[in-house]
Design an enzyme around this catalytic site. Structure first.
Site, PDB file in Angstrom:
ATOM      1  N   HIS A 171     -12.356 -56.185  64.932  1.00  0.00           N
ATOM      2  CA  HIS A 171     -11.902 -56.633  63.873  1.00  0.00           C
ATOM      3  C   HIS A 171     -10.484 -57.001  64.110  1.00  0.00           C
ATOM      4  O   HIS A 171      -9.562 -56.315  64.255  1.00  0.00           O
ATOM      5  CB  HIS A 171     -11.759 -55.645  62.787  1.00  0.00           C
ATOM      6  N   ASN A 245     -18.703 -56.088  63.215  1.00  0.00           N
ATOM      7  CA  ASN A 245     -19.329 -54.637  63.033  1.00  0.00           C
ATOM      8  C   ASN A 245     -20.353 -54.594  61.884  1.00  0.00           C
ATOM      9  O   ASN A 245     -20.682 -53.411  61.181  1.00  0.00           O
ATOM     10  CB  ASN A 245     -17.971 -53.913  62.748  1.00  0.00           C
ATOM     11  N   GLU A 373     -10.980 -44.683  62.699  1.00  0.00           N
ATOM     12  CA  GLU A 373      -9.930 -45.375  62.237  1.00  0.00           C
ATOM     13  C   GLU A 373      -8.560 -44.731  62.324  1.00  0.00           C
ATOM     14  O   GLU A 373      -8.323 -43.779  61.906  1.00  0.00           O
ATOM     15  CB  GLU A 373     -10.191 -45.592  60.463  1.00  0.00           C
TER      16      GLU A 373
END
Ligand code: 0X9
Ligand code: ZN
Length: 746
Positions: A171, A245, A373
């Protein structure tokens, strides 16, 4: 912990701000950054009507970051939602980030870097240690940019060294992520000569690092739109980008991915439609030695294991391995700067996202896969303050060391003859074990305990070539034995089978195994359904009718066809209120024996931990109940087996029941039961020691059986002459036999 209850796929659409042609400069002048509290699902919709630019992929209830365009703040006020203005001008934030990058001198990990700078730093690092590091391109992006990778390994190590892969930046806007693989390379290269732990890991392993999987998107976030997420696929109609993703093949097309090319979670036209995912897939397929990987993203501080396309978890033994590693990674991160990252299976902890990378690497390749994350936990989202880059990469370096260490010390246990569940009374049982991995010679052990006592350690016999033999000594009839295997790796880590030992162990009972009751639910064998305060969704028996669309199973567990399910109808059907109880017939377990109940169960509930499937057992025909397990939602068939005596004393009136509840009725609740069995391990009449051929006396024929086995290790059979159960047939056995010689059995 479930972070968000609801996912609404974000469709970033029209508006000047979203101009998507290459080279366009997307500015956010006078846009406000607000942190809005969204208490419920309708509030999410209300907020999306104000602004569609949500700074995260996941959009659930709770606090959420939104960019609100000029002129829309009145609309926000009109919703009545509580919010805090984090910034009056998002463009200022972007400009400040840029000037911080430009003015902040000093070390590489104290600021963000362009793709060119990242590539240059890869060259710098490789030049420092060309003996350890190699740079290569794993493929090219859609716009023809190289997707660079670094291969790191030291000399030596086992043949076919295991490998780990750490990649980042699928991303584009997640700028916190490329520094992590870069820091991993930096640390191994700079500290190899001085840090023996790093040196021994790198000698035993290969590390593959891919800091920017999506170079086109990453460049675009620097040149045009700081909040770009996807790759730069031209989808036609002025719409750009595929969410890489959501483009992996495992579960591709399912929930949490969009077929809308305008969406931030657009999955593409087919699995692996994008050159970036193809390149990474082909690289992984070409390197079967890759055993684990982490796909780094930002932000939210999460450690997410499979599955991501469903709310379930992998089957055992991997479920336990993932849970243990989730905890270990979490602890390692916490230990560096005190930051807490929530850990758990991705779909249940965060949201469903079909087609993500770790599901594919684990589901298709068997490599242990995670999404991490990174920082921050929330505000300011993708724009991590540059001074937090260094602590972020430091704590995640600790995380990857946990995985690297696990893989370098990975040990596989195999049982060529299976694992015994019943033991011949009075006879030793030999178990063949194959062990593969970097184990310290002499550390191979079998631990066992009898009737819940303390574990006793015995050594395994090394037969060479990774083959071993363990022995459980003979036990009296009906003894129950828990056992596990353990080795220590050369690096000093303990590894066990089963992985959770000694907390969980293999188990066996002495005697003969037989069925008391067995039900695949193809016919009515006497179960009853009792409902309490139920408005809908009672248990019924049949072939699953749902499409799995409401978290219900698409098929039964044992393949016979039918099972018990709550409200077995497609579409909008589940348990409302309740409980609905599925109650077994009463079983007579009064004869001596070790009784075990086994069942496959399914429970799906989208309400976190609130509603449970309760499994209970009674020994007074339902007068009182003892809880066996309280199952949280998660879906997926799970096989469970319990020892009745661990919960209630076996009597002539033992009953089992399964209760599914959605009370208060506020969630989707689906339950299933299949493959129910009740088995007993019991003993025949007392055995007659020395009657090796079972003809009722101890004579020359028995002696000849003993002599033919003389000097050999005892097998699993109970009649080979190992009278004292010590695992071989020797003089001690012969003398015991001779003392009984000629006596008829009682
Ligand atoms: O949605 C994603 O791809 C990841 N979050 S992000 O904000 N970086 O976009 C999370 C993927 C984790 N996988 C699942 N939740 N299935
Ligand atoms: Zn991401």
């Amino acid at each position: 912990m479930r972070v968000s209850a609801v996912l609404i796929v974000l469709a970033v659409g029209a508006g000047a701000v979203f101009a998507q042609n290459p080279g366009d400069q997307v500015r956010y002048d006078q846009h406000k950054l607000v942190r809005v509290t969204l208490p419920s699902e309708p509030d999410i919709r209300a907020m999306l009507a104000v602004s569609e630019l949500h700074l995260a992929c996941r959009l659930g209830t709770g606090e959420q970051l939104f960019v609100v365009p000029p002129g829309r703040i009145e609309a926000l006020n009109a919703t009545g939602l509580a919010y805090v203005v984090v910034s009056e001008n998002v463009q200022d934030l972007i400009d400040q980030e840029r000037s911080a990058i430009q003015t902040r001198g000093g070390a590489w990990f104290d600021t963000f870097h362009t793709r060119d700078e990242i590539n240059a730093y890869i060259d710098t690092l490789v030049a420092l240690r060309p003996d350890l590091a190699t740079k290569g391109a794993i493929g090219q992006s859609l716009e023809g940019r190289d997707i660079f990778g670094i291969r790191l390994t030291g000399p030596g190590g086992p043949a076919g060294k295991p490998a780990v892969l750490f990649n980042a930046c699928q991303h584009a806007r997640e700028w916190a992520s490329p520094p992590v693989p870069m820091y991993i390379a930096d640390q191994f290269i700079r500290n190899y000569d001085t840090d023996p732990q790093l040196a021994s890991l790198l000698d035993g392993l290969t590390l593959y690092l891919v800091p920017v999987v999506n170079p086109d998107g990453y460049v675009y976030t620097w040149t045009s739109n700081r909040f770009w997420r996807k790759n730069r696929r031209n989808n036609g109609g002025g719409l750009f980008g595929v969410d890489l993703n959501r483009n992996w093949a495992m579960g591709w097309g399912g929930e949490g991915s969009s077929s809308n090319p305008d969406s931030e979670t657009y999955r593409g036209t087919a699995a692996f439609s994008e050159p970036e995912t193809q390149a990474l897939r082909d690289f992984i397929l070409a390197h079967p030695e890759i055993r684990a990987h982490i796909d780094f993203h930002s932000y939210s501080q999460l450690i997410l294991s499979p599955w991501g396309f469903s709310t379930g978890e992998p089957d055992e033994p991997d479920r336990t391995i993932f849970r243990q590693l989730n905890d270990a990674v979490q602890a390692a991160i916490l230990g560096v700067h005190g930051e807490f990252y929530v850990a758990g299976p991705a779909g249940a902890t965060l949201y469903l996202a079909a087609g993500d990378m770790p599901d594919w690497t684990y589901g298709e390749r068997g490599a242990l896969g995670w999404t991490i994350e990174l920082r921050p936990a929330g505000t300011p989202g993708f724009e991590l303050p540059p001074e937090e880059i260094r602590p972020t990469v430091e704590e995640n370096f600790a995380a990857i060391l946990v995985l690297a260490d696990y893989v370098a010390n990975q040990v596989d246990f195999g049982f060529p003859n299976g694992l015994p569940e019943t033991l011949a009374p009075g006879q030793a049982t030999t178990i063949a074990v194959d062990i593969d991995g970097p184990i310290a010679a002499g550390s191979e052990s079998l631990f066992y305990r009898v009737d819940g006592g303390a574990f006793v350690e015995t050594s395994l016999t090394d037969l060479g070539g990774g083959a071993y033999e363990g022995m459980l000594p003979g036990q009296s009839c009906l003894a129950s034995v828990d056992y596990y295997f353990q080795v220590t790796t050369q690096a000093g880590a303990d590894r066990t089978s089963p992985p959770g030992a000694p907390g969980s162990a293999h188990s066996a009972a002495a005697g003969d195994l037989s069925d008391v009751f067995r039900d695949d639910f193809e016919a009515d064998l006497g179960w009853s359904v009792q409902n309490v305060a139920l408005t809908d969704g009672a248990w019924n028996r049949g072939v699953p009718a749902g499409a799995g669309d409401r978290g219900d199973p698409t098929s039964d567990y044992d393949g016979s066809g039918a099972c018990y399910l709550t409200d077995n109808a497609p579409g909008n059907s589940d348990v409302d209120g309740g409980p609905t109880r599925l109650v077994s017939p009463a079983f007579d377990l009064s004869a001596p024996g070790v009784y075990r109940v086994g069942y496959a169960r399914w429970f799906q509930n989208d309400d976190g931990d609130e509603d449970r499937l309760a499994v209970e057992i009674s020994n007074d025909n339902g007068g009182s109940w003892t809880l066996v397990e309280s199952v949280p939602g998660g879906g997926g068939w799970t096989w469970t087996r319990i020892n009745v005596a661990d919960y209630v004393a076996p009597t002539s009136q033992v009953v089992v029941r399964f209760s599914a509840t959605d009370n208060p009725n506020d969630s989707v609740t689906e339950a299933g039961i299949d493959a129910f069995e009740l088995t007993v391990v019991a003993c025949d009449a007392a055995p007659c020691p020395g009657d090796l051929n079972g003809d009722g006396d101890r004579d020359l024929a028995d002696l000849s059986v003993l002599l033919s086995n003389f000097g050999a290790p005892s097998g699993a059979s109970d009649d080979d002459g190992d009278m004292d159960g010590d695992g071989d047939v020797d003089l001690a056995d012969l003398s015991q036999f001779l003392a009984l010689f000629g006596e008829a059995c009682a």
